[in-house]
Design a protein around this motif. Structure first.
Motif, PDB file in Angstrom:
ATOM      1  N   VAL A   1       0.840  -1.201   0.000  1.00  0.00           N
ATOM      2  CA  VAL A   1       0.000   0.000   0.000  1.00  0.00           C
ATOM      3  C   VAL A   1       0.875   1.251   0.000  1.00  0.00           C
ATOM      4  CG1 VAL A   1      -1.713   1.322   1.284  1.00  0.00           C
ATOM      5  CG2 VAL A   1      -1.917  -1.170   1.145  1.00  0.00           C
ATOM      6  N   GLU A   2       1.925   1.226   0.821  1.00  0.00           N
ATOM      7  CA  GLU A   2       2.840   2.362   0.856  1.00  0.00           C
ATOM      8  C   GLU A   2       3.525   2.571  -0.490  1.00  0.00           C
ATOM      9  OE1 GLU A   2       5.542   1.597   4.020  1.00  0.00           O
ATOM     10  OE2 GLU A   2       4.112   2.149   5.614  1.00  0.00           O
ATOM     11  N   LYS A   3       3.838   1.481  -1.166  1.00  0.00           N
ATOM     12  CA  LYS A   3       4.452   1.573  -2.495  1.00  0.00           C
ATOM     13  C   LYS A   3       3.497   2.228  -3.485  1.00  0.00           C
ATOM     14  CE  LYS A   3       6.631  -1.216  -6.100  1.00  0.00           C
ATOM     15  NZ  LYS A   3       7.004  -2.593  -6.531  1.00  0.00           N
ATOM     16  N   ALA A   4       2.205   1.853  -3.407  1.00  0.00           N
ATOM     17  CA  ALA A   4       1.207   2.454  -4.299  1.00  0.00           C
ATOM     18  C   ALA A   4       1.090   3.954  -4.043  1.00  0.00           C
ATOM     19  CB  ALA A   4      -0.143   1.770  -4.103  1.00  0.00           C
ATOM     20  N   VAL A   5       1.084   4.325  -2.749  1.00  0.00           N
ATOM     21  CA  VAL A   5       1.001   5.745  -2.384  1.00  0.00           C
ATOM     22  C   VAL A   5       2.208   6.498  -2.925  1.00  0.00           C
ATOM     23  CG1 VAL A   5       1.055   7.377  -0.457  1.00  0.00           C
ATOM     24  CG2 VAL A   5      -0.421   5.347  -0.336  1.00  0.00           C
ATOM     25  N   GLN A   6       3.400   5.933  -2.727  1.00  0.00           N
ATOM     26  CA  GLN A   6       4.620   6.602  -3.172  1.00  0.00           C
ATOM     27  C   GLN A   6       4.672   6.729  -4.687  1.00  0.00           C
ATOM     28  OE1 GLN A   6       6.797   8.004  -0.966  1.00  0.00           O
ATOM     29  NE2 GLN A   6       7.518   9.002  -2.837  1.00  0.00           N
ATOM     30  N   THR A   7       4.147   5.729  -5.403  1.00  0.00           N
ATOM     31  CA  THR A   7       4.107   5.787  -6.865  1.00  0.00           C
ATOM     32  C   THR A   7       3.283   6.985  -7.334  1.00  0.00           C
ATOM     33  OG1 THR A   7       4.352   3.392  -7.083  1.00  0.00           O
ATOM     34  CG2 THR A   7       3.370   4.559  -8.955  1.00  0.00           C
ATOM     35  N   ILE A   8       2.146   7.205  -6.658  1.00  0.00           N
ATOM     36  CA  ILE A   8       1.284   8.333  -7.034  1.00  0.00           C
ATOM     37  C   ILE A   8       1.946   9.651  -6.655  1.00  0.00           C
ATOM     38  CG2 ILE A   8      -0.944   9.457  -6.604  1.00  0.00           C
ATOM     39  CD1 ILE A   8      -2.085   6.588  -6.213  1.00  0.00           C
ATOM     40  N   PHE A   9       2.569   9.706  -5.468  1.00  0.00           N
ATOM     41  CA  PHE A   9       3.270  10.926  -5.068  1.00  0.00           C
ATOM     42  C   PHE A   9       4.386  11.274  -6.042  1.00  0.00           C
ATOM     43  CE2 PHE A   9       2.302  11.088  -0.203  1.00  0.00           C
ATOM     44  CZ  PHE A   9       1.004  11.452  -0.516  1.00  0.00           C
ATOM     45  N   ASN A  10       5.098  10.280  -6.503  1.00  0.00           N
ATOM     46  CA  ASN A  10       6.155  10.516  -7.483  1.00  0.00           C
ATOM     47  C   ASN A  10       5.580  11.090  -8.782  1.00  0.00           C
ATOM     48  OD1 ASN A  10       8.076   9.558  -5.715  1.00  0.00           O
ATOM     49  ND2 ASN A  10       8.117   7.481  -6.583  1.00  0.00           N
ATOM     50  N   ASP A  11       4.392  10.610  -9.133  1.00  0.00           N
ATOM     51  CA  ASP A  11       3.770  11.097 -10.362  1.00  0.00           C
ATOM     52  C   ASP A  11       3.358  12.557 -10.230  1.00  0.00           C
ATOM     53  OD1 ASP A  11       2.720  10.419 -13.076  1.00  0.00           O
ATOM     54  OD2 ASP A  11       0.798  10.965 -12.158  1.00  0.00           O
TER      55      ASP A  11
ATOM     56  N   HIS B   1       0.086  20.063 -15.489  1.00  0.00           N
ATOM     57  CA  HIS B   1      -0.747  21.115 -14.888  1.00  0.00           C
ATOM     58  C   HIS B   1      -1.584  20.545 -13.744  1.00  0.00           C
ATOM     59  CE1 HIS B   1      -3.048  24.829 -14.645  1.00  0.00           C
ATOM     60  NE2 HIS B   1      -4.128  24.074 -14.548  1.00  0.00           N
ATOM     61  N   ILE B   2      -2.045  19.329 -13.892  1.00  0.00           N
ATOM     62  CA  ILE B   2      -2.918  18.738 -12.866  1.00  0.00           C
ATOM     63  C   ILE B   2      -2.151  18.269 -11.636  1.00  0.00           C
ATOM     64  CG2 ILE B   2      -4.698  18.041 -14.517  1.00  0.00           C
ATOM     65  CD1 ILE B   2      -3.523  15.214 -14.452  1.00  0.00           C
ATOM     66  N   ASP B   3      -0.823  18.466 -11.606  1.00  0.00           N
ATOM     67  CA  ASP B   3      -0.036  18.068 -10.439  1.00  0.00           C
ATOM     68  C   ASP B   3      -0.171  19.035  -9.269  1.00  0.00           C
ATOM     69  OD1 ASP B   3       0.933  15.851 -11.755  1.00  0.00           O
ATOM     70  OD2 ASP B   3       2.760  16.840 -12.456  1.00  0.00           O
ATOM     71  N   ASN B   4      -0.630  20.253  -9.520  1.00  0.00           N
ATOM     72  CA  ASN B   4      -0.673  21.278  -8.475  1.00  0.00           C
ATOM     73  C   ASN B   4      -1.689  20.892  -7.396  1.00  0.00           C
ATOM     74  OD1 ASN B   4      -0.970  23.595  -6.929  1.00  0.00           O
ATOM     75  ND2 ASN B   4      -0.617  24.955  -8.666  1.00  0.00           N
ATOM     76  N   ILE B   5      -1.231  20.712  -6.164  1.00  0.00           N
ATOM     77  CA  ILE B   5      -2.133  20.300  -5.082  1.00  0.00           C
ATOM     78  C   ILE B   5      -2.339  21.414  -4.056  1.00  0.00           C
ATOM     79  CG2 ILE B   5      -1.696  17.827  -5.311  1.00  0.00           C
ATOM     80  CD1 ILE B   5       0.282  18.024  -3.020  1.00  0.00           C
ATOM     81  N   ASP B   6      -2.268  22.656  -4.517  1.00  0.00           N
ATOM     82  CA  ASP B   6      -2.492  23.807  -3.636  1.00  0.00           C
ATOM     83  C   ASP B   6      -3.998  23.984  -3.448  1.00  0.00           C
ATOM     84  OD1 ASP B   6      -2.387  26.068  -2.158  1.00  0.00           O
ATOM     85  OD2 ASP B   6      -1.637  27.367  -3.753  1.00  0.00           O
ATOM     86  N   ILE B   7      -4.597  23.154  -2.603  1.00  0.00           N
ATOM     87  CA  ILE B   7      -6.051  23.074  -2.503  1.00  0.00           C
ATOM     88  C   ILE B   7      -6.672  24.293  -1.840  1.00  0.00           C
ATOM     89  CG2 ILE B   7      -6.079  20.558  -2.496  1.00  0.00           C
ATOM     90  CD1 ILE B   7      -6.387  20.648   0.536  1.00  0.00           C
ATOM     91  N   TYR B   8      -5.883  25.120  -1.167  1.00  0.00           N
ATOM     92  CA  TYR B   8      -6.449  26.239  -0.419  1.00  0.00           C
ATOM     93  C   TYR B   8      -6.477  27.540  -1.225  1.00  0.00           C
ATOM     94  CZ  TYR B   8      -5.873  23.060   3.491  1.00  0.00           C
ATOM     95  OH  TYR B   8      -5.947  21.964   4.323  1.00  0.00           O
ATOM     96  N   ASN B   9      -5.916  27.525  -2.410  1.00  0.00           N
ATOM     97  CA  ASN B   9      -5.846  28.752  -3.205  1.00  0.00           C
ATOM     98  C   ASN B   9      -6.453  28.586  -4.584  1.00  0.00           C
ATOM     99  OD1 ASN B   9      -4.352  30.680  -1.441  1.00  0.00           O
ATOM    100  ND2 ASN B   9      -2.826  29.051  -1.497  1.00  0.00           N
TER     101      ASN B   9
END
Length: 319
Positions: A10-20, A26-34
């Motif tokens: 599960v941790e590997k799956a999470v890290q794979t997505i974080f690496n992506d 453009h869709i990588d921006n995770i600034d959810i508060y702005n």
């Protein structure tokens, strides 16, 4: 079942997505508060509808003893939250260039003041839309029924609110509002369209009205109508150009009609029949219909006859 779950996998799956997320997309921006908040915009919109139709859409989360005081709080609270969302949205506006946080707040405050000053005009237009619906629909029992139950008036209400924000050059938020209306009513009106008084959408499902469409006064549109562009293959090169038709005053457009093109003008008092496909202008006082359809009858005894449908003045491809 839990024995099948390996924490390391599960941790590997999470890290794979974080690496992506670091891929430069453009869709990588995770600034959810702005960035604009869809849920917040929907809440603001619902409150604006309560302001526009006081007494029809009550918020039952709290007890009301003094309606005037309650509406004062509602208006102030809506102003506050809209001000915050507009300030965030201004960060997306290409025309304004780079603005500091303080500059966006000042500009947002100016926009909100102008917008709230426009609410009496929005309500004036909606009063005419309400009466157009009542006068144009024999199934309408009363005016309140239309306010509470008709998707056409609700879509028009949200459009008129969003349109004023669009005219004030607020990015993103007007489209979030009209797409919320689209999801609720099946009616897709771009906030950039221009629509005159006494506008009536009957039934409404499947109607599409494009950004540069211009609609005059006392226009009636039935379900499935498209006021669209001839082609969008030019993409962003077509941005800002007139792509959608102009509908003059007192026009009726029946179910399933498609009217396309920025140079297409439907003249005053024209009647556009159901399922027609129009890509060139129509003169005033013209009645347009498809060639009469032919009904085919076959009985169990293999008797066969055909009959051309002759629509009357009262029945012209409507429900």
């Amino acid at each position: 079942m839990h024995e099948l779950i390996k924490e390391s996998e599960v941790e590997k799956a999470v890290q794979t997505i974080f690496n992506d997320y670091n891929g430069g997309k453009h869709i990588d921006n995770i600034d959810i508060y702005n960035r604009p908040d869809q849920a917040e915009i929907q809440t603001i919109l619902q409150n604006l509808i309560r302001v526009v139709y006081p007494g029809h859409f009550r918020d039952r989360t709290h007890k009301i003893y003094n309606p005037k005081n309650s509406f004062a709080v509602l208006i102030e609270d809506t102003f506050y939250h809209l001000h915050k969302q507009v300030a965030i949205a201004l960060d997306y506006c290409k025309l304004r260039g780079s603005m500091t946080s303080d500059e966006r707040k000042i500009e947002s405050y100016r926009i909100c003041k102008e917008f709230f000053a426009k609410i009496p005009q929005i309500r004036e237009f909606l009063e005419t839309d309400l009466h157009a619906a009542y006068d144009g629909d024999p199934a309408a029992g009363c005016l309140d029924e239309i306010i509470l139950a008709y998707p056409g008036l609700m879509a028009t209400t949200i459009f008129r609110i969003a349109h004023e924000l669009y005219l004030l050059h607020v990015p993103v938020l007007p489209r979030l509002m009209t797409e919320y209306a689209h999801s609720k009513t099946g009616i897709d009106i771009h906030p950039g369209a221009s629509i005159g008084k006494y506008f009536f959408i009957d039934h409404g499902t499947g109607i599409v009205i494009g950004e540069t469409a211009v609609i005059g006064k006392n226009v009636k549109i039935y379900q499935g109508v498209t006021l669209g562009a001839l082609s969008t293959r030019g993409g962003q090169r077509l941005s800002g150009k007139k792509r959608h038709p102009t509908i003059r005053d007192n026009v009726t457009i029946y179910a399933g009609a498609s009217i396309l093109g920025g140079e297409t003008v439907i003249g005053e008092n024209a009647v556009i029949g159901g399922n027609t496909f129009i890509t060139s202008s129509i003169d005033a006082n013209t009645r347009v219909s498809m060639k009469n359809p032919e009904m085919d009858y076959r009985t169990a005894s293999n008797q066969h006859r055909t009959e051309e449908v002759q629509p009357s003045e009262e029945w012209f491809y409507i429900i």
